[in-house]
Design a protein around this motif. Structure first.
Motif, PDB file in Angstrom:
ATOM      1  N   GLN A 123      64.911  27.667  46.344  1.00 25.51           N
ATOM      2  CA  GLN A 123      64.047  28.307  47.334  1.00 25.51           C
ATOM      3  C   GLN A 123      62.596  27.939  47.070  1.00 25.51           C
ATOM      4  O   GLN A 123      61.796  27.765  47.995  1.00 25.51           O
ATOM      5  N   VAL A 124      62.257  27.856  45.781  1.00 24.49           N
ATOM      6  CA  VAL A 124      60.873  27.476  45.414  1.00 24.49           C
ATOM      7  C   VAL A 124      60.570  26.088  45.953  1.00 24.49           C
ATOM      8  O   VAL A 124      59.465  25.804  46.453  1.00 24.49           O
ATOM      9  N   ALA A 125      61.544  25.193  45.867  1.00 28.39           N
ATOM     10  CA  ALA A 125      61.304  23.834  46.354  1.00 28.39           C
ATOM     11  C   ALA A 125      60.992  23.830  47.835  1.00 28.39           C
ATOM     12  O   ALA A 125      60.122  23.071  48.310  1.00 28.39           O
ATOM     13  N   ALA A 130      56.819  23.445  52.202  1.00 29.91           N
ATOM     14  CA  ALA A 130      56.091  24.083  53.317  1.00 29.91           C
ATOM     15  C   ALA A 130      54.599  24.078  53.043  1.00 29.91           C
ATOM     16  O   ALA A 130      53.760  23.839  53.943  1.00 29.91           O
ATOM     17  N   GLY A 131      54.273  24.354  51.829  1.00 29.82           N
ATOM     18  CA  GLY A 131      52.850  24.334  51.473  1.00 29.82           C
ATOM     19  C   GLY A 131      52.262  22.950  51.589  1.00 29.82           C
ATOM     20  O   GLY A 131      51.104  22.773  52.037  1.00 29.82           O
ATOM     21  N   PHE A 136      50.466  26.968  54.783  1.00 32.12           N
ATOM     22  CA  PHE A 136      49.749  28.114  54.189  1.00 32.12           C
ATOM     23  C   PHE A 136      48.231  27.876  54.076  1.00 32.12           C
ATOM     24  O   PHE A 136      47.520  28.663  53.422  1.00 32.12           O
ATOM     25  N   ASP A 137      47.723  26.843  54.716  1.00 32.47           N
ATOM     26  CA  ASP A 137      46.290  26.532  54.568  1.00 32.47           C
ATOM     27  C   ASP A 137      45.391  27.678  55.044  1.00 32.47           C
ATOM     28  O   ASP A 137      44.339  27.951  54.452  1.00 32.47           O
ATOM     29  N   GLY A 138      45.796  28.365  56.097  1.00 33.49           N
ATOM     30  CA  GLY A 138      44.949  29.424  56.655  1.00 33.49           C
ATOM     31  C   GLY A 138      44.704  30.560  55.682  1.00 33.49           C
ATOM     32  O   GLY A 138      43.622  31.174  55.677  1.00 33.49           O
ATOM     33  N   HIS A 139      45.691  30.879  54.866  1.00 30.09           N
ATOM     34  CA  HIS A 139      45.508  31.984  53.908  1.00 30.09           C
ATOM     35  C   HIS A 139      44.380  31.660  52.905  1.00 30.09           C
ATOM     36  O   HIS A 139      43.555  32.527  52.596  1.00 30.09           O
ATOM     37  N   PHE A 140      44.353  30.446  52.456  1.00 30.24           N
ATOM     38  CA  PHE A 140      43.345  30.074  51.424  1.00 30.24           C
ATOM     39  C   PHE A 140      41.962  29.871  52.039  1.00 30.24           C
ATOM     40  O   PHE A 140      40.943  30.106  51.379  1.00 30.24           O
ATOM     41  N   LYS A 141      41.955  29.489  53.319  1.00 33.60           N
ATOM     42  CA  LYS A 141      40.643  29.378  53.966  1.00 33.60           C
ATOM     43  C   LYS A 141      40.032  30.756  54.147  1.00 33.60           C
ATOM     44  O   LYS A 141      38.812  30.936  53.971  1.00 33.60           O
ATOM     45  N   TRP A 179      54.443  19.455  44.884  1.00 33.58           N
ATOM     46  CA  TRP A 179      53.557  20.525  44.365  1.00 33.58           C
ATOM     47  C   TRP A 179      52.119  20.022  44.280  1.00 33.58           C
ATOM     48  O   TRP A 179      51.179  20.733  44.640  1.00 33.58           O
ATOM     49  N   LYS A 180      51.921  18.826  43.781  1.00 34.06           N
ATOM     50  CA  LYS A 180      50.560  18.264  43.673  1.00 34.06           C
ATOM     51  C   LYS A 180      49.946  18.089  45.061  1.00 34.06           C
ATOM     52  O   LYS A 180      48.733  18.328  45.241  1.00 34.06           O
ATOM     53  N   ALA A 181      50.756  17.724  46.012  1.00 36.87           N
ATOM     54  CA  ALA A 181      50.236  17.592  47.375  1.00 36.87           C
ATOM     55  C   ALA A 181      49.830  18.950  47.933  1.00 36.87           C
ATOM     56  O   ALA A 181      48.814  19.080  48.642  1.00 36.87           O
ATOM     57  N   TYR A 182      50.602  19.956  47.595  1.00 34.69           N
ATOM     58  CA  TYR A 182      50.284  21.308  48.038  1.00 34.69           C
ATOM     59  C   TYR A 182      48.958  21.763  47.433  1.00 34.69           C
ATOM     60  O   TYR A 182      48.126  22.372  48.104  1.00 34.69           O
ATOM     61  N   TRP A 183      48.746  21.497  46.132  1.00 32.60           N
ATOM     62  CA  TRP A 183      47.470  21.832  45.454  1.00 32.60           C
ATOM     63  C   TRP A 183      46.309  21.212  46.208  1.00 32.60           C
ATOM     64  O   TRP A 183      45.294  21.870  46.462  1.00 32.60           O
ATOM     65  N   LYS A 184      46.442  19.971  46.570  1.00 33.42           N
ATOM     66  CA  LYS A 184      45.339  19.275  47.235  1.00 33.42           C
ATOM     67  C   LYS A 184      45.025  19.912  48.591  1.00 33.42           C
ATOM     68  O   LYS A 184      43.850  20.012  48.976  1.00 33.42           O
TER      69      LYS A 184
END
Length: 551
Positions: A123-125, A130-131, A136-141, A179-184
């Motif tokens: 599920q984490v994968a 998705a990230g 999920f970009d809007g939450h961090f903005k 995951w690294k792409a999600y961080w970016k």
């Protein structure tokens, strides 16, 4: 790390916390020590995530002897996206941060909701994908906009901490590349907010754990700080093991240096080995040696040293190492008295200037022997000294009544050898030693006829006469009542004999023996003392057979 409770939503807790901030925290805060002692590395502690964590900072500072707590550290609740977008207690932390310019606000931000829900890897994968797709970009903005609006745009964001482990939903292991792409995408969304100055801290757990943390490193362009969480637990039995193990403390330092990043220790503390003062001592030494940009200890049980009372020995080590030391009174520098070497001046003894006595050369006066001068009416004759003219002896001329006498008649007149001064000298009486001439008979006295034309030559005498009183030898006086002969003043330039008075010739009586006439010479008082009394004598011998006597 795991959390024992969820975010509290009770308004009562918020009210009480605000009261503590406004009253108790201000009263308990010690006076700031401007001269910080010990390490100047920014230090803090996680005391609680909400307002109570802010309220406890002054008490921790007081416990550390007034040490300044420069780092405020908290976590956003990872239960749902609304709390990740920013909770109400961020205002309290923002207020604390803005109070001092050198303070630092460190905020741990989850990358997934239900972050501690023990979600399986499959599920984490899916969530990671998705990230990475930007779901999920809007939450961090929204979170970035909230932080900027609160006045903390320079917040250090510890994003997806301990991603190499198995505890959190935002772990990296199920799909490291996505995951690294999600961080970016998260960093890019937050940096897109105007006014932001965020620094993003990549903070894995020490050791290999589920995956080597270097495999999760997203890249230098989206990482500002490389941190590490390190508790006293395995892998590694000792602190040295923690340093040297793969993905340990040393590799962390080397990796950050290789990427040109500063390091940090957002979480560290006791854990599996209980009260371990050696670990605390060594960890503090390591921090001091590596100079991280900041470090914060997790201060609740079993990790802590101030709020957790089960670690007293470690607590003492921590406090002794970080407590602010009172400024030591400076040791008074007592200057060594400089005793000046007495300068004894060398006495300057002046060389006595002995004046050379001016011994006057005795001036022996040259005796001034005045030369007798024979004055004349026009030019007085100068008689050189010491030549004294001898008395002039005139040749006697005997006049005869009828016929001239066959013999020259000597004149008894002896003139003075020194000419008289311009004044008329008084005649000097003849010396008593001089013999008196024989007076002629009264019937026929013989006249003395001096020759006015031919005076006798002057014979110089060896002794100079005195110029003071010239001596005049008068003619012998006859018993005749005729007056004494007068001496006329000379008129000619050379002295002339004084003529004797003319008397009638008488028949002289022949002398019985030779006749001698002496005339005393007066040289003056001074010269007379030297040569004594002198006289000039004239001796005329006519013989016994001569019947002629002129006088």
């Amino acid at each position: 790390m795991s959390r024992p409770h969820r975010r509290l939503v009770s308004t009562c807790v918020g009210t009480v916390t605000a009261g503590l901030l406004a009253t108790g925290a201000a009263l308990a805060a010690p006076e700031k020590d401007e001269s910080r002692t010990g390490s100047d590395i920014a230090m803090g502690a996680y005391l609680d995530y909400g307002p109570s964590g802010v309220a406890r900072i002054p008490f921790l500072s007081h416990w550390l002897g007034g040490k300044e707590i420069r780092v405020g550290h908290t976590y956003l609740p990872g239960d749902r996206w609304s709390n990740i977008e920013g909770t109400d207690f961020l205002e309290d932390w923002a207020t604390w941060r803005r109070a001092e310019k050198d303070r630092m606000f460190v905020l741990n931000v989850p990358m997934q909701e239900r972050n501690e829900g023990r979600i399986p890897d499959q599920q984490v994968a899916r969530l990671i994908r998705a990230g990475a797709d930007g779901d999920f970009d809007g939450h961090f903005k929204k979170l970035a906009e909230r932080l900027v609006s609160l006045g903390v745009p320079d917040t250090v964001v510890v994003l997806g901490w301990e991603m190499n482990g198995t505890t959190y939903t935002h772990r990296c292991g199920p799909d490291p590349e996505r995951w690294k792409a999600y961080w970016k995408r998260i960093v890019t969304a937050m940096r897109s907010v105007p006014g932001q100055e965020f620094r993003f801290d990549f903070a894995p757990n020490r050791g290999t754990d589920a995956i080597g943390w270097t495999k999760c490193y997203p890249g230098d362009d989206v990482v500002d700080i490389i941190g590490m969480d390190s508790y006293d637990q395995g892998p590694g039995a000792t602190f040295d093991d923690q340093v040297s193990q793969p993905y340990g403390l040393q590799q962390h330092v080397d990796f950050a240096k290789a990427h040109g990043k500063r390091i940090s220790y957002p979480e560290w503390g006791l854990f599996r080995r209980g009260d371990n003062p050696e670990y605390v001592r060594r960890m503090l030494q390591w921090i001091e040696q590596q100079k991280p940009i900041y470090h914060t200890i997790t201060d609740y049980c079993p990790h802590g040293v101030w709020q957790c009372k089960q670690n007293p020995r470690s607590s003492r080590v921590f406090r002794d190492a970080l407590a602010a030391k009172p400024n030591p009174l400076p040791t008074p520098v007592i200057p060594t008295p400089v005793i000046p070497t007495p300068v004894i001046p060398t006495p300057v003894i002046p060389t006595p200037v002995v004046p050379t006595p001016a011994v006057p050369t005795p001036q022996l006066p040259t005796p001034q022997v005045p030369s007798p001068a024979v004055p004349s009416p026009e030019v007085p004759p100068v008689v050189p000294s010491p030549v004294v003219p001898s008395p002039v002896v005139p040749s006697p001329v005997v006049p005869s009544p009828e016929a001239p006498s066959p013999f020259p008649e000597p004149s008894p007149l002896v003139p003075s050898p020194i000419a008289p001064s311009p004044e008329a000298p008084s005649p000097v009486a003849p010396s008593p030693e001089a013999p008196s001439p024989i007076a002629p008979s009264p019937e026929a006295p013989s006249p003395i006829a001096p020759s006015p034309e031919a005076p006798s030559p002057v014979a110089p005498s060896p002794v100079a006469p005195s110029p003071e009183a010239p001596v005049v030898v008068p003619l012998p006086q006859s018993p005749s009542p005729s007056p004494s002969p007068a001496v006329p003043l000379p008129e000619a330039p050379s002295p002339a004999p004084v003529p004797a008075p003319v008397t009638p010739p008488v028949a002289p009586k022949p002398p019985a023996a030779p006749k001698e006439w002496c005339v005393p010479i007066n040289f003056g008082e001074w010269l007379s003392k030297l040569v004594g009394k002198q006289s000039v004598c004239v001796k005329i011998d006519l013989g016994e057979d001569s019947n002629w006597w002129p006088f």
